[in-house]
Design an enzyme around this catalytic site. Sequence first.
Site, PDB file in Angstrom:
ATOM      1  N   GLY A 132      51.156  40.615  24.392  1.00 46.54           N
ATOM      2  CA  GLY A 132      52.532  40.654  24.838  1.00 46.54           C
ATOM      3  C   GLY A 132      52.607  40.597  26.350  1.00 46.54           C
ATOM      4  N   CYS A 133      53.778  40.268  26.860  1.00 46.60           N
ATOM      5  CA  CYS A 133      53.922  40.110  28.310  1.00 46.60           C
ATOM      6  C   CYS A 133      53.791  41.455  29.026  1.00 46.60           C
ATOM      7  CB  CYS A 133      55.243  39.433  28.642  1.00 46.60           C
ATOM      8  SG  CYS A 133      56.691  40.123  27.811  1.00 46.60           S
ATOM      9  N   TYR A 134      54.450  42.493  28.518  1.00 44.19           N
ATOM     10  CA  TYR A 134      54.330  43.803  29.176  1.00 44.19           C
ATOM     11  C   TYR A 134      52.906  44.325  29.138  1.00 44.19           C
ATOM     12  CZ  TYR A 134      59.448  44.319  29.541  1.00 44.19           C
ATOM     13  OH  TYR A 134      60.773  44.167  29.871  1.00 44.19           O
ATOM     14  N   THR A 190      50.156  42.671  29.051  1.00 47.52           N
ATOM     15  CA  THR A 190      49.320  41.897  29.964  1.00 47.52           C
ATOM     16  C   THR A 190      49.380  42.485  31.370  1.00 47.52           C
ATOM     17  OG1 THR A 190      49.534  39.844  28.703  1.00 47.52           O
ATOM     18  CG2 THR A 190      49.042  39.626  31.052  1.00 47.52           C
ATOM     19  N   ALA A 191      50.591  42.671  31.892  1.00 46.80           N
ATOM     20  CA  ALA A 191      50.716  43.190  33.257  1.00 46.80           C
ATOM     21  C   ALA A 191      50.247  44.636  33.346  1.00 46.80           C
ATOM     22  CB  ALA A 191      52.171  43.072  33.725  1.00 46.80           C
TER      23      ALA A 191
END
Lengths: 327, 327, 327, 327
Positions: D142-144, D146-147
């Site tokens: 997921g994008c969150y 990943t960061a």
Amino acid sequence: MLVAGASGYAGALAADLVWRHPRLELAAATSRGEAGTRLDRLYPRHRVPVELEELDLEQAVGYDAALVAYPHGAAAELVSALRQADMPVVDISADFRLHDLPTYERAYGDHGAPQLLGEAVYGLTELHREPISEAKLVANPGCYPTAALLALAPLAEAGLADDVVISAASGVSGAGRGGGERLAFASVDENFSPYGVDGHRHAPEIVQELGELGSSAPVSFVPHLLPLDQGLLASCYVRLARDVGEGELRSLYEERYTDEPFVELVDEPPGVRDVRDTNLCRVHVSLDGAGRALAFAAIDNLWKGAAGQAIQNLNLMLGLPETEGLG
Amino acid sequence: MLVAGASGYAGALAADLVWRHPRLELAAATSRGEAGTRLDRLYPRHRVPVELEELDLEQAVGYDAALVAYPHGAAAELVSALRQADMPVVDISADFRLHDLPTYERAYGDHGAPQLLGEAVYGLTELHREPISEAKLVANPGCYPTAALLALAPLAEAGLADDVVISAASGVSGAGRGGGERLAFASVDENFSPYGVDGHRHAPEIVQELGELGSSAPVSFVPHLLPLDQGLLASCYVRLARDVGEGELRSLYEERYTDEPFVELVDEPPGVRDVRDTNLCRVHVSLDGAGRALAFAAIDNLWKGAAGQAIQNLNLMLGLPETEGLG
Amino acid sequence: MLVAGASGYAGALAADLVWRHPRLELAAATSRGEAGTRLDRLYPRHRVPVELEELDLEQAVGYDAALVAYPHGAAAELVSALRQADMPVVDISADFRLHDLPTYERAYGDHGAPQLLGEAVYGLTELHREPISEAKLVANPGCYPTAALLALAPLAEAGLADDVVISAASGVSGAGRGGGERLAFASVDENFSPYGVDGHRHAPEIVQELGELGSSAPVSFVPHLLPLDQGLLASCYVRLARDVGEGELRSLYEERYTDEPFVELVDEPPGVRDVRDTNLCRVHVSLDGAGRALAFAAIDNLWKGAAGQAIQNLNLMLGLPETEGLG
Amino acid sequence: MLVAGASGYAGALAADLVWRHPRLELAAATSRGEAGTRLDRLYPRHRVPVELEELDLEQAVGYDAALVAYPHGAAAELVSALRQADMPVVDISADFRLHDLPTYERAYGDHGAPQLLGEAVYGLTELHREPISEAKLVANPGCYPTAALLALAPLAEAGLADDVVISAASGVSGAGRGGGERLAFASVDENFSPYGVDGHRHAPEIVQELGELGSSAPVSFVPHLLPLDQGLLASCYVRLARDVGEGELRSLYEERYTDEPFVELVDEPPGVRDVRDTNLCRVHVSLDGAGRALAFAAIDNLWKGAAGQAIQNLNLMLGLPETEGLG
């Protein structure tokens, strides 16, 4: 006061303006789709702690006046019922703006109460103040015509407008709530585009009113969608009937608007941000090197372009000071 | 390749495009104010790991070609020096766009190298492809003229443009870096306003090029500032010399642009978002009810309106495929 | 009423609120840099038709009270002079917020009137209503502390806050006018970034006030810059001193804020848009799966975070109803 | 290459990256809802002149590999079919990210192919490069996560993360196309708000991966919605297991990321604008006065947070250089 259709942007602002109006009382705010919801849940900034109701026509006709903010086509029937009970009505929809039935039908389809077209007064306050103050049914103008006509009126009235181009732009609130993918953030953000190039419904309204001012100039009108919420600018390019100097041009506008409480003539081209959340229309006029008059008008499309002007008209109809509740 | 003035928006993008170009090498990127800074510090998205240098003219004339992205007025001297060494130059400034010295001086003041005005070719690629490919000095067009002329060229070439209104709008990157309070977020956000209404410097450029296409139509041109970063739309309203049908109009544009790699004729009015970060110009044309042709062109002001077109021109001058490095 | 420093965002809004206040009169609005300019030229939306003046101290001390909106460091001297004449003062700068001089000096440098530190009352109305109503000098809180403290106060007062993380975000108006390249549209648009990570000046203010509420919890505080104009959100993550149920947590907040006219406890996490142009603080609290309390507070940084709260405090100091002029 | 689900934001970018990839060929781009539409009509900026097709499974299994960008829940079945034909698959949905079936079911409901959970490798490239290069099924993060994980990994791996708060924010493209009123321009513009405070689906993913790195720290995670299109920032506040100096902290990150092509350690807190349209993750770490480590990571949610990382993983699976096609 009844505000019918108070769940849309314009209707909700109208309810808010009535709510805060020193001389009006918000007797009922109705909604066809969101009855039971409190207005300050839908629109927290407005802070109107009033529950939206289903319209109860029997009760409705007991109020002193009504603001109708239904979608185009849906308003006519309700307006007709309210008028039968002799209630003063300001209709924010397009249903009674056009005097000519075939023109209406071409733009919007069937009309639900054509018998009232003759009675309705076009509610651009600065152009029709006297008839509005005596009217029982006022058709509140579209947002684009409001700005464009205030930019053009002094030229049209002086017989100077020979050929007119109106390049206009509005924030997304002008399109109402919802709107689907076209009004999704991902579509509007960092974007700018023309729309309605094959004939926007507001064009006949502009032509009709210029005609009433004595101008039969051909009008090209293209709206554009801005990546912002509230604000509308009409940029008008006018071929003049004769040579006019910059000084004469400005005098024309100064004289026309000197007593208007909501029209400000400004030295610099106006930005929409400066009129946000106000009922002001800021107008700037100049001549360009090609001999055209450039006239710009900036408004907040929800205020002077919709609910604010509706209150302005209502004040006149009820014999109240025109600016009351719009400070 | 030398890119001089690589710390501004257009210069930095030009350096980036050269850096990623399969056939060019970024030999030096210079800056008058920020020598010593790495380009990818100033512009992380460009990812060009090159340190900005002071310009060393002796070294500079040893490179194969130069892109000059100095401010207007400051470019002429450097261009002159590079041309004396016979370097091919694309100048992104306005200094060599206008053929007529007095016209230049009225818009920009003194000219630093008027002797080169006759040599410079106006670099709107789609209008002057042949001369550009043989030129040693190309004056890259302004962003507004690029969009406006691509929207208008087919009409002008066909002798159809009798009277022209250009209502255009650009994102803030068109104004370059800095800009002070006028370009502060708090001034631009949720705003839209006209500017340069007393005569924008790009107007004479548009008139000159329409003239070269055979049209002496009067031109009204007003730019507006958009609350977005990159993107420019020219909305053109054209009174035609004779009755033209919708089909003829579209054919005219289709034929004109069918082989153009960077001009796309589209069925819907174009939005600037769709061309962001590309060298495309999207054009749409139609007729309106008032008999005017409506022609819209959308570009990215930093790409087709500046650095992208500069590379397009440079490709031609160097005998490379026109689209190389612009995919 | 004197409003000193009325050309900045907070000062201009303060002048506007005084102007529209039913019980106050705007006797003078002063500016060090823009005397001679009319306020409605600088801030058209405020519509205050008053010319900014140079401060005339002799005249100033004749008014009933003063709002000082000078930059940090510059306010102390003026406040000192006004206090010598025994004028009630609300200082919107940071100069009197910190009780401890060395803490002030570390954050802001030299102090121009340290003798007044003991007299000043910290003006977070909901925490210090009584002292404020008796104070002659109120130090209006910073925007971040206002939101953070309103989110945290019920926990701190109940002795429940053991460890506190405040991740906050503000629109650009919080940084005041100007701001150079950091606040240029091209820097802020489509961006979001932390700043002040090595210690923002508002952190000691938060720690001081939590301490007054009885909490010595360690506080991590990081502000972020939002691509919008007005609005501030404090997202607080609190490790609790003991197990607390969701019901107890909500009751704590409900009891604490039930009588507060400007604090709204809401069921959904608040958005800054819903409080724009209002003096409201919307608070939401819940528990997360890791056992932490999540407390969010949204305000308009210029209203409840600056000028609105200044009026709220002034009302108290002058014995007026607290909400007067803030509807 | 097959790209299945190419009409959504992530799928369309994946198709674009494959299209421009020097070593891959876009054999088919499929869509369940928009077959028959050309991709460059839906997404003009991508310029992929390919018509979306209905998925033909028989044909699909003949391609070398597949990127699946279906919504959560809908992907499992297709992935299962492709895996039965032994095709290498990168699944951009959440269907195979969680190793634990009950955890998946709590967050997403029934699982369509639980037998594959054991086979799937979690595709955060920087954490699982070796297994990814040997995997046949990669679950793109997921994008969150990943960061957040890139911000936290060095601390977790060093056994230093004792207690973790992640306050994160994403642009609207992270929510996919459509979205209704919540993602309408009028809802997002000038707004900022938390969401998913009662448990966002990405939280278990973060906990799982921190666990794999050896950390069982409690994690508080709250996402917020930003008024921008592409960009995601994770702001992480970490209570450390022992005293760590600023120098040691930075060294930890430098060593961990020195060879990572897509992770940039930066001196200033990163902004999302600087990584837009790139596969970069910019990380900044420091200590604050309360003894916490502050770790920030900025990515483009559609690139490193979705389609870019999918290509990065695919490159590894196919034995290509990891950065190919992501320049």
